[in-house]
Enzyme design. Structure first.
Site, PDB file in Angstrom:
ATOM      1  CD  GLU A 130      28.813 -49.984 -32.173  1.00  0.00           C
ATOM      2  OE1 GLU A 130      27.713 -50.449 -32.521  1.00  0.00           O
ATOM      3  OE2 GLU A 130      29.339 -50.238 -31.076  1.00  0.00           O
ATOM      4  CG  ASN A 190      33.477 -45.022 -30.195  1.00  0.00           C
ATOM      5  OD1 ASN A 190      34.663 -45.107 -29.907  1.00  0.00           O
ATOM      6  ND2 ASN A 190      32.540 -45.710 -29.548  1.00  0.00           N
ATOM      7  CG  HIS A 230      34.240 -53.894 -27.242  1.00  0.00           C
ATOM      8  ND1 HIS A 230      34.209 -53.708 -25.880  1.00  0.00           N
ATOM      9  CD2 HIS A 230      33.455 -52.916 -27.777  1.00  0.00           C
ATOM     10  CE1 HIS A 230      33.443 -52.667 -25.595  1.00  0.00           C
ATOM     11  NE2 HIS A 230      32.979 -52.160 -26.728  1.00  0.00           N
ATOM     12  CD  GLU A 261      32.470 -48.403 -26.743  1.00  0.00           C
ATOM     13  OE1 GLU A 261      31.993 -49.561 -26.695  1.00  0.00           O
ATOM     14  OE2 GLU A 261      31.937 -47.467 -27.368  1.00  0.00           O
ATOM     15  CG  ASP A 263      35.495 -55.395 -23.278  1.00  0.00           C
ATOM     16  OD1 ASP A 263      35.820 -55.649 -24.453  1.00  0.00           O
ATOM     17  OD2 ASP A 263      34.343 -55.071 -22.958  1.00  0.00           O
TER      18      ASP A 263
END
Length: 484
Positions: A130, A190, A230, A261, A263
């Site tokens: 990030e 990432n 996400h 990651e 979702d």
């Protein structure tokens, strides 16, 4: 592109890990030591420690290690169940714990200690996490550790040899440790909101373009890219139709791409966690499957109730504490994985040229940078290299029904060149919709591509690449290269 499809007579796999393995990728989960229920080894073949390898858990202020028992348990569980492990994470502005405010030298100490503790038992490490700002600015974060960055020559980037860049320096250290130990661990960067070429409304995804520039400049250190995925109803976080094209763009740099990651907020399906959410999962999984170098998908938890975003009901199971029920999204994912790496229609939005042209990447102390990364599929040489002067060009194609992405490699002959142009005659019905790393004249018939400001100079025997996307069926392309 490598295409894998199931034998129609073959029985479908009944777990995510088995179906993913047959399709040639991993399907993983983020977990903690208190959630190592039997489902983890049954359904998944990769594991990411959700919190137990973050610096606030394991780092001392001097870069040493402490409190590694949780991480050790996760690695041991993964090994016992034949699962890959992704280490998460080494350098991050958040959850830094005792490392908050540390110097690059201290970060380097921590990087070395963490990589060496688990060695090749960690298949992938998120070295930098990030690094880019929110809100689609395309800029680096302005808090530690990125406050250590210095743009020495004032050209607006941190890529030059005289610049200070925590991303570069952290990857250099990680690469040194991996090479010195003879490890097989791959090194990843990432981030989130980098998944599509565009964001809501068709605005270019400047954050994705900034990440692309980082990977392209530091390709000699970076092995893999994580799209956190996400997905939610934030305008910068939606699932766009150009997800596959962006995965392909990064894959064309020669790195592995992971959905790291995943979702999917139920707001994206009008709070429907049945068919609507299942279709969103299907889109994401299919986009990965359609790119050969998209080699893994990881969901960020097992069940909705145990998620960091539990109210958004974004995972594949309901239930808790080892008693889980499969959602419609689970069955959609399993179905797509069982279909294998088949092609689908092209993305509706073509690739976007990165906002910041790369400069020559700095030469690290361990390995010299390649002039250009390898293509994702072996090129089909159509113009033989000139052994003395000039340049040659080869083209490789990633095709689907109705469209394609072409990667063209330009190679200098026995003498360096200061500029180049490549001419291609396209088959009838083929139209170029966009190009990157090159200027373009024409979109059909005979099309001319030429270097841009940063990739015209190519040393003798070395290469550079450009790419373009088109509609139609591109076969028999014969590029003709001219040195200028």
């Amino acid at each position: 592109m490598t295409v894998q499809s199931m034998d129609p007579a073959a029985a479908a796999e009944t777990t995510l890990r088995a179906a993913a393995a047959k399709a040639g990728l991993f399907f993983g989960v983020a977990a903690s030591p208190n959630r190592l229920h039997s489902i983890v080894g049954q359904e998944f073949n990769q594991l990411t420690p959700e919190n137990d390898m973050k610096p606030d858990r394991i780092a001392t202020s001097s870069g040493g290690l402490q409190n590694t028992s949780g991480a050790d348990n996760l690695v041991n569980h993964a090994q016992a169940n034949n699962m890959l492990v992704r280490g998460h994470t080494l350098v991050w502005h958040s959850q830094a714990g005792a490392l908050q405010g540390a110097s690059q030298a201290t970060l380097n100490t921590f990087i070395g200690n963490a990589i060496n503790r688990w060695g090749s038992r960690i298949a992938y490490w998120d070295v930098v996490n990030e690094a880019l700002e929110d809100n689609n600015t395309g800029r680096r974060r302005n808090q530690w550790p990125h406050t250590m960055n210095r743009d020495a020559n004032g050209d607006g980037d941190f890529f030059d040899s005289g610049d200070t860049d925590v991303i570069r320096d952290s990857f250099i250290r990680a690469k040194q440790v991996v090479q010195a130990g003879g490890l097989t661990t791959k090194l990843c960067i990432n981030d989130y909101d980098v998944e599509g070429l565009t964001v809501q409304g068709g605005t270019p995804n400047r954050k994705a373009n900034a990440l692309y520039d980082i990977v392209r400049n530091y390709r000699q250190y970076i092995d893999c890219v994580g799209f956190q995925a996400h997905f939610n109803d934030n305008p910068n976080s939606i699932i766009t139709d150009d997800l596959q094209a962006n995965i392909q763009r990064f894959a064309d740099l020669g790195v592995e791409v992971h959905i790291s990651e995943l979702d999917i907020d139920d707001d994206l399906s009008n709070n429907d966690i049945g068919t609507g959410q299942a279709e969103n999962y299907r889109k994401v999984v299919r986009a990965c499957l359609n790119v050969a170098k998209c080699t893994g998908i990881t969901v960020w938890g097992i069940a909705d109730s145990e998620s960091w975003r539990s109210s958004e009901r974004g995972l594949l199971f309901t239930g808790s504490n080892g008693n889980y029920q499969k959602k419609a999204a689970y069955h959609a994912v399993l179905d797509e994985l069982n279909k294998g790496r088949n092609s689908t229609p092209p993305p509706t939005t073509p690739p976007v040229t990165p906002s910041v042209p790369p400069t020559t990447p700095p030469v690290g102390p361990t390995t010299p940078p390649p002039t250009t990364p390898p293509p994702t599929t072996p090129p089909n040489p159509t113009t033989p290299p000139n052994p003395t002067t000039g340049c040659s060009a080869t083209v490789s194609l990633n095709s689907w029904t109705g469209g394609f992405v072409a990667t063209v490699r330009v190679t200098a002959g026995a003498a360096p060149i200061s500029g180049w142009s490549v001419q291609l005659t396209l088959p009838s019905g083929v139209t170029v919709t966009n190009a990157w790393n090159a200027n373009r004249s024409g979109s059909s018939g005979t099309v001319q591509f030429s270097n841009v400001s940063y990739n015209g100079s190519v040393n003798a025997g070395q290469s550079t690449e450009f790419g373009f996307q088109g509609v139609g069926t591109a076969t028999g392309l014969s590029p003709v290269c001219t040195a200028t």
